[in-house]
Design a protein around this motif. Structure first.
Motif, PDB file in Angstrom:
ATOM      1  N   THR A  24      -6.338   3.608  -7.236  1.00 30.51           N
ATOM      2  CA  THR A  24      -6.237   2.427  -6.378  1.00 30.51           C
ATOM      3  C   THR A  24      -6.693   1.177  -7.104  1.00 30.51           C
ATOM      4  N   THR A  25      -7.821   1.241  -7.776  1.00 31.56           N
ATOM      5  CA  THR A  25      -8.317   0.089  -8.537  1.00 31.56           C
ATOM      6  C   THR A  25      -7.299  -0.329  -9.592  1.00 31.56           C
ATOM      7  N   ARG A  28      -4.151  -1.923  -7.941  1.00 32.82           N
ATOM      8  CA  ARG A  28      -4.437  -3.294  -7.461  1.00 32.82           C
ATOM      9  C   ARG A  28      -4.482  -4.266  -8.630  1.00 32.82           C
ATOM     10  N   SER A  31      -1.015  -4.678 -10.109  1.00 29.99           N
ATOM     11  CA  SER A  31      -0.226  -5.492  -9.187  1.00 29.99           C
ATOM     12  C   SER A  31      -0.518  -6.977  -9.383  1.00 29.99           C
ATOM     13  N   ARG A  32      -1.786  -7.307  -9.497  1.00 29.43           N
ATOM     14  CA  ARG A  32      -2.164  -8.705  -9.734  1.00 29.43           C
ATOM     15  C   ARG A  32      -1.658  -9.194 -11.089  1.00 29.43           C
TER      16      ARG A  32
END
Length: 178
Positions: A24-25, A28, A31-32
């Motif tokens: 997840t980290t 994220r 994605s950024r």
């Protein structure tokens, strides 16, 4: 630093690994960095699966098939719409990865790799997650190391989250489009 990377054709990136490996980290942060949408595989689990894992019961393959098909359908839908996207999924077995990638060159798999002690410590530090640390051994037992024919990129999670994302972007050749 955020920058938008637009490859010539849409790409689906599956961030995979055992629970607590940083999926997840990483998703994220990736994605950024790329400006792409992402979804967490946990969002695709039916309530029955979440309840089972919350009780400390490992999922069976029968529990996982609909979940994996839902993730694959989302990937196919987004790619068909011309979007590059990221999704997390443990994808511990080759059969699971075959469903997700389905032989598609536009779906790339990235394995977050680390040893049991490191990942166990990270799991213990997590708050408010339904996956108990007691299931970590079953995750490592179920993990089938990817074969060379699968084209899975393996990235060590011993390094910082920022370095993990940097390695993924470099290994997938996404920085060339930036």
């Amino acid at each position: 630093m955020t920058r938008s990377v637009s490859p010539a054709a849409p790409v689906g990136v599956v961030i995979m690994g055992v629970a607590g490996s940083g999926k997840t980290t990483t998703a994220r942060n990736l994605s950024r960095a790329l400006g792409w949408a992402y979804r967490d595989a946990d969002e695709f689990h039916p309530p029955e699966n979440i309840a089972k894992m919350s009780r400390g019961e490992p999922l069976t393959d029968e529990d996982r098939w609909p979940w994996l098909r839902a993730i694959a359908a989302w990937l196919a839908e987004r790619l068909a719409a011309g979007e590059s996207v990221i999704v997390t999924c443990s994808a511990l077995k080759r059969a699971y990865r075959d469903i997700l990638a389905a032989g598609r060159p536009d779906v790339r798999l990235v394995l977050l790799a680390g040893d049991r002690d490191l990942i166990g410590a990270r799991m213990k530090a997590r708050k408010h997650h339904f996956m108990p640390t007691s299931l970590l051994d079953s995750q490592f037992a179920a993990l089938e190391p990817p074969g060379p024919d699968e084209g899975v990129v393996t990235v060590s999670v011993v390094q910082s989250p920022r370095a993990v994302v940097h390695d993924i972007i470099a290994c997938l050749g996404l920085d060339a489009a930036g």
